[in-house]
Scaffold this motif. Structure first.
Motif, PDB file in Angstrom:
ATOM      1  N   LEU A  10       1.001  -1.325  -0.091  1.00  0.00           N
ATOM      2  CA  LEU A  10      -0.083  -0.128   0.151  1.00  0.00           C
ATOM      3  C   LEU A  10       0.981   1.290   0.096  1.00  0.00           C
ATOM      4  CD1 LEU A  10      -3.068   0.607   0.134  1.00  0.00           C
ATOM      5  CD2 LEU A  10      -2.765   1.059   2.427  1.00  0.00           C
ATOM      6  N   ALA A  11       0.607   2.095  -0.804  1.00  0.00           N
ATOM      7  CA  ALA A  11       1.420   3.201  -0.929  1.00  0.00           C
ATOM      8  C   ALA A  11       0.496   4.527  -1.362  1.00  0.00           C
ATOM      9  CB  ALA A  11       2.580   3.043  -1.949  1.00  0.00           C
ATOM     10  N   ALA A  12       0.948   5.725  -1.032  1.00  0.00           N
ATOM     11  CA  ALA A  12       0.419   7.053  -1.406  1.00  0.00           C
ATOM     12  C   ALA A  12       1.271   7.406  -2.623  1.00  0.00           C
ATOM     13  CB  ALA A  12       0.598   8.068  -0.402  1.00  0.00           C
ATOM     14  N   VAL A  13       0.605   7.800  -3.605  1.00  0.00           N
ATOM     15  CA  VAL A  13       1.410   8.062  -4.825  1.00  0.00           C
ATOM     16  C   VAL A  13       1.044   9.704  -5.285  1.00  0.00           C
ATOM     17  CG1 VAL A  13       1.872   7.533  -7.424  1.00  0.00           C
ATOM     18  CG2 VAL A  13       1.161   5.627  -5.653  1.00  0.00           C
ATOM     19  N   LEU A  14       2.007  10.231  -5.778  1.00  0.00           N
ATOM     20  CA  LEU A  14       1.941  11.611  -6.119  1.00  0.00           C
ATOM     21  C   LEU A  14       2.327  11.576  -7.589  1.00  0.00           C
ATOM     22  CD1 LEU A  14       2.848  14.800  -4.273  1.00  0.00           C
ATOM     23  CD2 LEU A  14       3.916  14.564  -6.633  1.00  0.00           C
ATOM     24  N   ALA A  15       1.577  11.968  -8.630  1.00  0.00           N
ATOM     25  CA  ALA A  15       1.981  12.468  -9.860  1.00  0.00           C
ATOM     26  C   ALA A  15       1.987  13.946 -10.225  1.00  0.00           C
ATOM     27  CB  ALA A  15       1.181  11.422 -11.013  1.00  0.00           C
ATOM     28  N   ALA A  16       2.955  14.422 -10.923  1.00  0.00           N
ATOM     29  CA  ALA A  16       2.912  15.783 -11.311  1.00  0.00           C
ATOM     30  C   ALA A  16       3.561  15.932 -12.649  1.00  0.00           C
ATOM     31  CB  ALA A  16       3.875  16.672 -10.181  1.00  0.00           C
ATOM     32  N   ASP A  17       3.024  17.061 -13.310  1.00  0.00           N
ATOM     33  CA  ASP A  17       3.719  17.184 -14.550  1.00  0.00           C
ATOM     34  C   ASP A  17       3.243  18.832 -14.768  1.00  0.00           C
ATOM     35  OD1 ASP A  17       0.984  17.890 -15.777  1.00  0.00           O
ATOM     36  OD2 ASP A  17       1.368  16.582 -17.512  1.00  0.00           O
ATOM     37  N   VAL A  18       4.181  19.144 -15.819  1.00  0.00           N
ATOM     38  CA  VAL A  18       4.053  20.954 -16.024  1.00  0.00           C
ATOM     39  C   VAL A  18       3.066  21.107 -17.230  1.00  0.00           C
ATOM     40  CG1 VAL A  18       5.309  22.694 -17.327  1.00  0.00           C
ATOM     41  CG2 VAL A  18       6.468  21.206 -15.710  1.00  0.00           C
ATOM     42  N   ALA A  19       2.085  22.088 -16.761  1.00  0.00           N
ATOM     43  CA  ALA A  19       0.868  22.262 -17.629  1.00  0.00           C
ATOM     44  C   ALA A  19       1.824  23.240 -18.683  1.00  0.00           C
ATOM     45  CB  ALA A  19       0.076  23.384 -16.945  1.00  0.00           C
ATOM     46  N   GLY A  20       0.959  22.835 -20.014  1.00  0.00           N
ATOM     47  CA  GLY A  20       1.519  23.742 -21.190  1.00  0.00           C
ATOM     48  C   GLY A  20       2.962  23.270 -21.419  1.00  0.00           C
ATOM     49  N   TYR A  21       3.363  22.077 -21.383  1.00  0.00           N
ATOM     50  CA  TYR A  21       4.987  21.666 -21.587  1.00  0.00           C
ATOM     51  C   TYR A  21       5.447  21.873 -22.969  1.00  0.00           C
ATOM     52  CZ  TYR A  21       9.377  19.080 -21.652  1.00  0.00           C
ATOM     53  OH  TYR A  21      10.656  18.970 -21.797  1.00  0.00           O
ATOM     54  N   SER A  22       4.605  21.282 -23.907  1.00  0.00           N
ATOM     55  CA  SER A  22       4.753  21.733 -25.274  1.00  0.00           C
ATOM     56  C   SER A  22       4.859  22.898 -25.787  1.00  0.00           C
ATOM     57  CB  SER A  22       3.749  20.616 -26.000  1.00  0.00           C
ATOM     58  OG  SER A  22       3.829  19.455 -25.661  1.00  0.00           O
ATOM     59  N   ARG A  23       3.974  23.701 -25.311  1.00  0.00           N
ATOM     60  CA  ARG A  23       3.815  25.113 -25.577  1.00  0.00           C
ATOM     61  C   ARG A  23       5.157  25.997 -25.049  1.00  0.00           C
ATOM     62  NH1 ARG A  23       2.728  29.145 -22.523  1.00  0.00           N
ATOM     63  NH2 ARG A  23       1.673  27.965 -21.007  1.00  0.00           N
ATOM     64  N   LEU A  24       5.573  25.567 -23.816  1.00  0.00           N
ATOM     65  CA  LEU A  24       6.699  26.177 -23.312  1.00  0.00           C
ATOM     66  C   LEU A  24       7.918  25.928 -23.974  1.00  0.00           C
ATOM     67  CD1 LEU A  24       5.841  25.612 -19.427  1.00  0.00           C
ATOM     68  CD2 LEU A  24       5.875  27.942 -20.914  1.00  0.00           C
ATOM     69  N   VAL A  56      10.048   7.739  -8.154  1.00  0.00           N
ATOM     70  CA  VAL A  56      10.319   6.565  -8.938  1.00  0.00           C
ATOM     71  C   VAL A  56      10.847   6.862 -10.000  1.00  0.00           C
ATOM     72  CG1 VAL A  56       8.787   4.572  -9.446  1.00  0.00           C
ATOM     73  CG2 VAL A  56       8.482   5.797  -7.083  1.00  0.00           C
ATOM     74  N   LYS A  57      10.201   7.734 -10.636  1.00  0.00           N
ATOM     75  CA  LYS A  57      10.642   7.826 -12.104  1.00  0.00           C
ATOM     76  C   LYS A  57      10.407   9.549 -12.486  1.00  0.00           C
ATOM     77  CE  LYS A  57       7.636   5.077 -13.867  1.00  0.00           C
ATOM     78  NZ  LYS A  57       7.094   4.302 -14.663  1.00  0.00           N
ATOM     79  N   THR A  58      11.028  10.092 -13.561  1.00  0.00           N
ATOM     80  CA  THR A  58      11.029  11.381 -13.886  1.00  0.00           C
ATOM     81  C   THR A  58      10.774  11.210 -15.364  1.00  0.00           C
ATOM     82  OG1 THR A  58      13.298  11.677 -14.326  1.00  0.00           O
ATOM     83  CG2 THR A  58      12.173  12.319 -12.184  1.00  0.00           C
ATOM     84  N   THR A  59       9.919  12.090 -16.028  1.00  0.00           N
ATOM     85  CA  THR A  59       9.701  12.416 -17.579  1.00  0.00           C
ATOM     86  C   THR A  59      10.337  13.689 -17.802  1.00  0.00           C
ATOM     87  OG1 THR A  59       7.393  13.251 -17.151  1.00  0.00           O
ATOM     88  CG2 THR A  59       7.854  10.819 -17.521  1.00  0.00           C
ATOM     89  N   GLY A  60      10.090  14.138 -19.226  1.00  0.00           N
ATOM     90  CA  GLY A  60      10.714  15.465 -19.413  1.00  0.00           C
ATOM     91  C   GLY A  60       9.978  16.626 -18.766  1.00  0.00           C
ATOM     92  N   ASP A  61       8.812  16.680 -18.534  1.00  0.00           N
ATOM     93  CA  ASP A  61       7.856  17.341 -17.973  1.00  0.00           C
ATOM     94  C   ASP A  61       7.367  17.023 -16.580  1.00  0.00           C
ATOM     95  OD1 ASP A  61       6.325  15.721 -19.145  1.00  0.00           O
ATOM     96  OD2 ASP A  61       4.594  17.389 -19.216  1.00  0.00           O
ATOM     97  N   GLY A  62       7.739  15.947 -15.826  1.00  0.00           N
ATOM     98  CA  GLY A  62       6.889  15.391 -14.771  1.00  0.00           C
ATOM     99  C   GLY A  62       7.738  14.342 -13.725  1.00  0.00           C
ATOM    100  N   LEU A  63       7.107  13.976 -12.838  1.00  0.00           N
ATOM    101  CA  LEU A  63       7.685  12.849 -12.059  1.00  0.00           C
ATOM    102  C   LEU A  63       6.480  12.501 -11.297  1.00  0.00           C
ATOM    103  CD1 LEU A  63       9.263  14.545  -8.935  1.00  0.00           C
ATOM    104  CD2 LEU A  63       8.148  16.089 -10.587  1.00  0.00           C
ATOM    105  N   LEU A  64       7.020  11.105 -10.719  1.00  0.00           N
ATOM    106  CA  LEU A  64       6.185  10.023 -10.045  1.00  0.00           C
ATOM    107  C   LEU A  64       6.857   9.904  -8.722  1.00  0.00           C
ATOM    108  CD1 LEU A  64       3.523   8.499 -10.337  1.00  0.00           C
ATOM    109  CD2 LEU A  64       5.066   6.407 -10.879  1.00  0.00           C
TER     110      LEU A  64
END
Length: 593
Positions: A10-24, A56-64
């Motif tokens: 059991l885990a609490a998971v936070l997902a985040a990314d940047v709004a409008g990344y492609s535009r930026l 856990v992992k990162t992407t170009g505009d976000g992370l888990l």
């Protein structure tokens, strides 16, 4: 996955990314990458360390991120958003880094250092429906942190999330730059109003910067007029005067105003009188982020203060309404298509309609129908559905098709039936009757009703001016078009007004002036058929036949089956001499019989 035994926890998971990344990135790759690196180092990583979050992992505009404690996950999300608000400070909205965050607690599958499963997928989907700068959490999370985190939660109901079998009840946390809201008990005792299902705006009392208390009535009267004028837009939810004026004389936090009044946009301004002149300023702000969407100043001579007040009101409202619409279009485009309400379908339809292609037109019509399915009394959606059919006539995608005309007429009549006081619905119906059905007399009545419902609506003035052209009242049309342009000088659809100006001048036998306006329209929208047709006729009138034929070749790329015989049964111009000029010009420009 190696081994026979699957490891779960059991885990609490936070997902985040940047709004409008492609535009930026499209705007400035180097700056965006540098800003992302900076926010990770100065905001995200230090806060994650405090709350013991594991990336856990990162992407170009976000992370888990994984947490052992759901309370830590939510507090981390709130602190990150609050810190980002401070970090952005006065950074212009178009280049600022804003995160969307989703949090869920559930069972996850462990594979080395990675995690999988619905616990992860739901967090990622919740992040997708969060607004920039805010946090969206699942019902499971809200139950576990309620009373443990001093924040107000907004229930946004069950959400259908992509690739998630069952709907998930979700909650929104609105994170301001101020301390974490009131205690949960107080929030439950006095809940903040939920956002309406349509764009919402509050007009705050304007500041009197004149140093003259006698001018207070001028500023207050202007705000009351603006509130009344905006209330005519059926697509807007406008806070009443008495609620807005509770903030008079107070230093306000726009984000707090947005939360307390339950609005997405706030208009604030000031009035300054010096000598015989008055300057009024206005700025439109997105309440959740504090981003400035529009700002302008208006100057006038203080000869007749009430006439000046009326003039300022018209200019302000004419500028604000399209900005709100554009902001809503951009906001709806960020929402996942599985989770849309009637107004989001409506705004997505408008975006598609503006692309002016056959495929986009068909897709736009489907969006308007979906909006109508959700709200059968949505008059403006009926109107814009009829607009889809009108454009099919204009572009030659369904010219003189009896079935298409019947469908468009049905939508136009429903727009009138449901929208007796909806200027958008009435204006669209006027355009359909005048152009597609060649019934300029009915269009005349509907255009006047649209202006009576909302004299500040650019679309209503467009319908009025085109109807005057169809009726042969070209001098009147010029006045109406000029007024429309004055109300809204930066409208994205300005090419329609410029084309109308050119057509009216051409039918007044002023081809050189007409060509100037038609060229402006084509510079904005190179494939606009009405501008191409009448620009070709203007060139014929100026004995520039080769250029006219070149213009026709451009048009035939869009309108491939155009024939003189078709145009004769379709042209909406009512005066015989106007219709004859059109047909003769088309024939000389090379349109086959």
């Amino acid at each position: 996955m190696s081994g026979e035994r699957v490891e779960r926890r059991l885990a609490a998971v936070l997902a985040a990314d940047v709004a409008g990344y492609s535009r930026l990135m499209g705007r400035d790759e180097e700056r965006t990458l540098a800003d992302l690196k900076g926010t990770r180092q100065t905001v995200f990583d230090p806060i994650l360390a405090v709350y013991r979050g594991r990336i856990v992992k990162t992407t170009g505009d976000g992370l888990l991120v994984e947490f052992a404690s759901v309370v830590d996950a939510v507090r981390c999300a709130i602190d990150v958003q609050r810190a980002m608000s401070t970090h952005n400070g006065d950074v212009p909205h178009e280049v600022r880094i804003e995160y969307r965050i989703g949090v869920h607690v559930g069972d996850v599958i462990i594979d080395d250092d990675d995690i999988f499963g619905d616990g992860v997928n739901i967090a990622a989907r919740l992040e997708g429906i969060a607004e920039p700068g805010n946090v969206c959490i699942s019902d499971d999370v809200q139950r576990q942190v309620r009373g443990k985190v001093d924040i107000a939660f907004e229930d946004i109901g069950e959400q259908t999330l992509k690739n998630i079998t069952e709907p998930i009840r979700a909650w929104r946390i609105r994170v301001g730059s101020d301390p974490v809201g009131a205690p949960a008990e107080a929030a439950e005792a006095s809940p903040l109003p939920a956002l309406p299902d349509k764009p919402s705006i509050a007009v705050l009392p304007f500041q009197n910067m004149s140093g003259d208390p006698e001018q207070e009535y001028f500023a207050d009267g202007m705000v009351e007029d603006i509130i009344t004028a905006l209330s005519r837009f059926q697509s807007l939810f406008v806070i009443a005067r008495n609620s807005s004026f509770t903030y008079k004389g107070k230093a306000v936090d726009i984000k707090q105003v947005g939360r307390e009044l339950g609005v997405r946009y706030v208009l604030e301004g000031s009035v300054r009188k010096a000598g015989g002149r008055v300057r009024t300023t206005g700025q439109l702000i997105e309440a959740a982020t504090g981003a400035h969407l529009w700002a302008e100043k208006f100057d006038g001579a203080l000869d007749d203060i009430f006439e000046l007040q009326d003039d300022f009101t018209k200019k302000l409202v004419g500028a604000i309404a399209p900005k709100v619409q554009q902001a809503e279009i951009e906001r709806s485009a960020r929402k996942p298509t599985q989770n849309l309400d009637a107004y989001d379908y409506y705004y997505r339809g408008i975006t598609l309609l503006q692309l002016m292609t056959a495929d986009a037109n068909e897709e736009a019509l489907q969006h308007f129908r979906l909006a109508i399915d959700l709200d059968p009394s949505f008059a403006a959606a009926y109107g814009l559905a009829s607009e889809c059919y009108r454009l099919r006539q204009n572009f030659g995608w369904a010219r003189n098709d009896a079935e298409q005309l019947a469908r468009g007429k049905e939508f136009a009549l429903l727009a009138v039936e449901h929208g007796g006081d909806d200027a958008v619905a009435l204006a669209c119906a006027a355009q359909f009757f005048g152009f597609a059905l060649r019934d300029a007399r009915t269009a005349d009545i509907l255009a006047n009703q649209a202006l009576a419902a909302n004299p500040n609506l650019f679309r209503a003035w467009q319908a009025r001016s085109w109807t005057s052209i169809y009726l042969g009242e070209h001098e009147r049309a010029l006045t109406e078009i000029s007024h429309a342009m004055r109300l809204n000088p930066v409208d994205p659809q300005m090419h329609q007004a410029e084309a109308a100006m050119g057509i009216a001048l051409l039918l007044l036998r002023k081809p050189a002036e007409a060509l100037e306006w038609l060229s402006k329209a084509l510079a904005r929208r190179p494939g606009f058929p009405s501008a191409l047709r009448f620009a070709a006729i203007a060139l014929i009138e100026l004995d520039r036949t080769d250029e006219a034929q070149s213009m026709m070749r451009r048009l035939r790329v869009i309108d491939t089956d155009m024939r003189i015989s078709q145009l004769q049964s379709w042209i909406p111009l009512q005066r015989p001499e106007d219709a004859a000029m059109f047909i003769d010009g088309m024939r000389k420009a090379g349109v086959p019989e």
